[in-house]
Scaffold this motif. Structure first.
Motif, PDB file in Angstrom:
ATOM      1  N   SER A 187       0.833  -1.203   0.000  1.00 18.11           N
ATOM      2  CA  SER A 187       0.000   0.000   0.000  1.00 18.11           C
ATOM      3  C   SER A 187       0.868   1.253   0.000  1.00 18.11           C
ATOM      4  N   ASN A 188       0.273   2.380  -0.381  1.00 15.70           N
ATOM      5  CA  ASN A 188       0.952   3.671  -0.250  1.00 15.70           C
ATOM      6  C   ASN A 188       0.425   4.452   0.951  1.00 15.70           C
ATOM      7  N   SER A 189      -0.280   3.766   1.855  1.00 15.27           N
ATOM      8  CA  SER A 189      -0.903   4.436   2.998  1.00 15.27           C
ATOM      9  C   SER A 189      -0.143   4.174   4.290  1.00 15.27           C
ATOM     10  N   ILE A 193      11.221   9.584   7.630  1.00 12.14           N
ATOM     11  CA  ILE A 193      10.102   8.916   6.960  1.00 12.14           C
ATOM     12  C   ILE A 193       8.847   9.776   7.042  1.00 12.14           C
ATOM     13  N   MET A 194       8.557  10.353   8.205  1.00  9.95           N
ATOM     14  CA  MET A 194       7.371  11.190   8.329  1.00  9.95           C
ATOM     15  C   MET A 194       7.525  12.492   7.543  1.00  9.95           C
ATOM     16  N   ALA A 195       8.702  13.104   7.578  1.00 10.05           N
ATOM     17  CA  ALA A 195       8.907  14.354   6.836  1.00 10.05           C
ATOM     18  C   ALA A 195       8.742  14.117   5.338  1.00 10.05           C
ATOM     19  N   SER A 196       9.265  13.000   4.845  1.00 11.64           N
ATOM     20  CA  SER A 196       9.150  12.691   3.417  1.00 11.64           C
ATOM     21  C   SER A 196       7.715  12.345   3.059  1.00 11.64           C
ATOM     22  N   GLY A 197       7.028  11.642   3.961  1.00 10.96           N
ATOM     23  CA  GLY A 197       5.618  11.334   3.734  1.00 10.96           C
ATOM     24  C   GLY A 197       4.758  12.586   3.698  1.00 10.96           C
ATOM     25  N   ALA A 215      -1.507   9.181   3.106  1.00 14.23           N
ATOM     26  CA  ALA A 215      -1.080   8.381   1.959  1.00 14.23           C
ATOM     27  C   ALA A 215      -0.090   9.203   1.156  1.00 14.23           C
ATOM     28  N   VAL A 216       0.817   8.510   0.465  1.00  9.12           N
ATOM     29  CA  VAL A 216       1.911   9.219  -0.191  1.00  9.12           C
ATOM     30  C   VAL A 216       2.056   8.790  -1.646  1.00  9.12           C
ATOM     31  N   ASP A 217       2.635   9.678  -2.443  1.00 11.53           N
ATOM     32  CA  ASP A 217       3.085   9.323  -3.780  1.00 11.53           C
ATOM     33  C   ASP A 217       4.322   8.443  -3.594  1.00 11.53           C
ATOM     34  N   ARG A 218       4.193   7.155  -3.905  1.00 16.65           N
ATOM     35  CA  ARG A 218       5.237   6.206  -3.519  1.00 16.65           C
ATOM     36  C   ARG A 218       6.580   6.508  -4.188  1.00 16.65           C
ATOM     37  N   ASP A 219       6.582   6.936  -5.443  1.00 16.68           N
ATOM     38  CA  ASP A 219       7.848   7.228  -6.119  1.00 16.68           C
ATOM     39  C   ASP A 219       8.478   8.500  -5.570  1.00 16.68           C
ATOM     40  N   GLY A 220       7.661   9.543  -5.402  1.00 19.84           N
ATOM     41  CA  GLY A 220       8.182  10.781  -4.841  1.00 19.84           C
ATOM     42  C   GLY A 220       8.712  10.589  -3.429  1.00 19.84           C
TER      43      GLY A 220
END
Length: 463
Positions: free
Chosen positions: A55-57, A82-86, A98-103
């Motif tokens: 998942s991306n969530s 991890i949280m800052a990038s998310g 949820a995050v853009d998995r590639d970005g």
């Protein structure tokens, strides 16, 4: 003084977060990731760090009323990469993060590669790390390479490492209806712990049992991926597989009604009985005995709430059967998450016995800080169990029941309020207004969350 580098094996969420925390503490760190050398796994598709394979969530971002949201908040307090990038690569998902998995993966990779104290090496560590690496974090996740897994087995023994989850659902104790269920062990027999009422019993009459069997047989089942090759063992057959072998099979297996008497109606014998057994030392969680299942998660809650006494059940985790390499951590790891048999090795992430992206990253965050503190000669203890991160450490290192309770086996766990020390449900709010009984459980969660954030702020200030 010259500070020797910490070596981190594995560039997933836990390994990436550990690397960031070590470098930010001023300690050089070498991150070893085999995918950057072209060594593939069955689940990954890129050589990027912190690749999200499912998942991306990151699930709920509500820190006040959701345990994983609380974990998000604690990690943000501790400068989580991890949280800052998310947060920087968030996509719309209602109350979830949820995050853009590639970005997201690109952001984690770029920040680690740019850090002056981080060296990323593309290589597989086959077997135990070299002996001159005296401060190592193993963060290899559920797809640990066979060579490293074999080395761990040889070091710690055959019972130390599990390659498959066969998990029964786990229920919050305060959601069980004790106007229907009762406590009693079969034949009132006291177990090694001396408790003759160690089990919670939920009775079914014939009609309820038949309806339950129909629901099991008709419910949608999860399919295994080709690479998982998950075997069935007679000791951990999914309940729906047992039901397929005959409608009476469960009545002669985990749902047998013998040796138990309903104190509310002692002359009427139940047609079948579901038993739950205490799952953690706090007594806040109970697992459904013999109820490992491959029913899809959405169906599980619906089917299991057909059981009298569990009609309002809240699940700390649902059942499953899948490939998942994890340590018998309460036996093997100390409070610093070091391997007792070889203390130069720490373990982080899913291999320690946590489940979920955020939980894995949180363990990487903490263990990175513990390893950095060791490198700097500054002792650091884990956060208190009132925090979400501390509660996960407690589960990994000793909060799970072991030994005296027959048949209890350490299993991975997502963060949930049942892992935190309990508080009484408040009857009035902060303004003195009476809280409706149905809202008291929610109010209790907020109190636990507020307590956790205060405790984490205090820990961070002293760390």
């Amino acid at each position: 003084m010259t500070v020797k580098p910490v070596h981190v094996i594995g560039g997933g969420l836990a390994g990436s977060e550990a690397t960031w925390q070590i470098a930010n503490a001023g300690v050089p760190v070498v991150l070893h990731e085999m995918r950057r050398a072209g060594v593939k796994t069955d689940a990954h598709h890129t050589d990027g760090l912190a690749e999200l394979v499912c998942s991306n969530s990151f699930r709920s971002d509500d820190w006040e009323y959701n345990a994983v949201g609380l974990l998000h908040a604690e990690m943000r307090l501790l400068d989580s990469l991890i949280m800052a990038s998310g947060d920087a690569h968030q996509v719309p998902a209602g109350g979830a993060l949820a995050v853009d998995r590639d970005g997201f993966s690109d952001a984690v990779t770029e920040r680690l590669l740019a850090h002056p104290l981080v060296t990323v090496v593309g290589e597989e560590i086959a077997g135990l790390p070299p002996e001159d690496w005296d401060n190592v974090i193993v963060a290899t996740g559920p797809l640990t390479s066979p060579a490293l897994a074999d080395a761990i087995l040889k070091l710690t023994g055959e019972e130390s490492l599990s390659f498959f989850d066969a998990i029964a659902p786990i229920v919050h104790a305060d959601s069980i209806d004790f106007d229907i269920a009762w406590r009693q062990s079969r034949y009132d027999k006291a177990g090694p712990g001396g408790d003759a009422a160690a089990y919670v019993n939920c009775p079914m009459d014939k009609a309820q049992y038949e309806a339950f069997i129909d629901a099991l047989l008709d419910g949608p089942k999860a399919e295994f991926k080709d690479w998982e090759n998950v075997p069935y063992f007679d000791g951990c057959l999914p309940i729906e597989v047992m039901a397929e072998r005959g409608r009476e099979t469960l009545r002669h297996g985990p749902m047998k009604p013998v040796g138990l008497t309903n104190p509310r109606d002692p002359l009427v014998k139940a047609h079948a009985i579901v038993q739950l057994r205490q799952d953690n030392a706090l007594g806040t969680l109970f697992n459904m005995v013999g109820f490992q299942t491959k029913l899809k998660h959405g169906a599980q809650a619906e089917v299991f709430r057909m059981i009298p006494g569990l009609q309002d059940a809240q699940f700390a985790r649902l059942g499953g059967l899948h490939r998942n390499t994890f340590l018998n951590s309460p036996k093997l790891l100390d409070r610093q998450l070091r391997l007792k048999a070889m203390p130069r090795l720490r373990f982080a992430g899913q291999v320690t016995g946590v489940e979920g992206y955020v939980e894995s990253a949180a363990m990487g965050l903490l263990i990175g800080r513990l390893a950095a503190a060791q490198a700097l000669g500054k002792p650091l203890e884990a956060p208190p169990p009132e925090t979400a991160i501390g509660a996960l450490v407690e589960h990994i290192t000793g909060g799970h029941l072991e030994g005296p309770v027959a048949g209890v086996k350490f299993q991975p766990m997502n963060i949930n309020y049942g892992l935190l020390p309990p508080l009484p449900a408040p009857k009035v709010d902060e303004a003195g207004n009476k809280i409706h009984p149905k809202e008291r459980g929610r109010a209790k969660k907020r109190l636990q969350s507020v307590r956790a954030i205060e405790a984490m702020r205090a820990w961070a200030a002293d760390a």
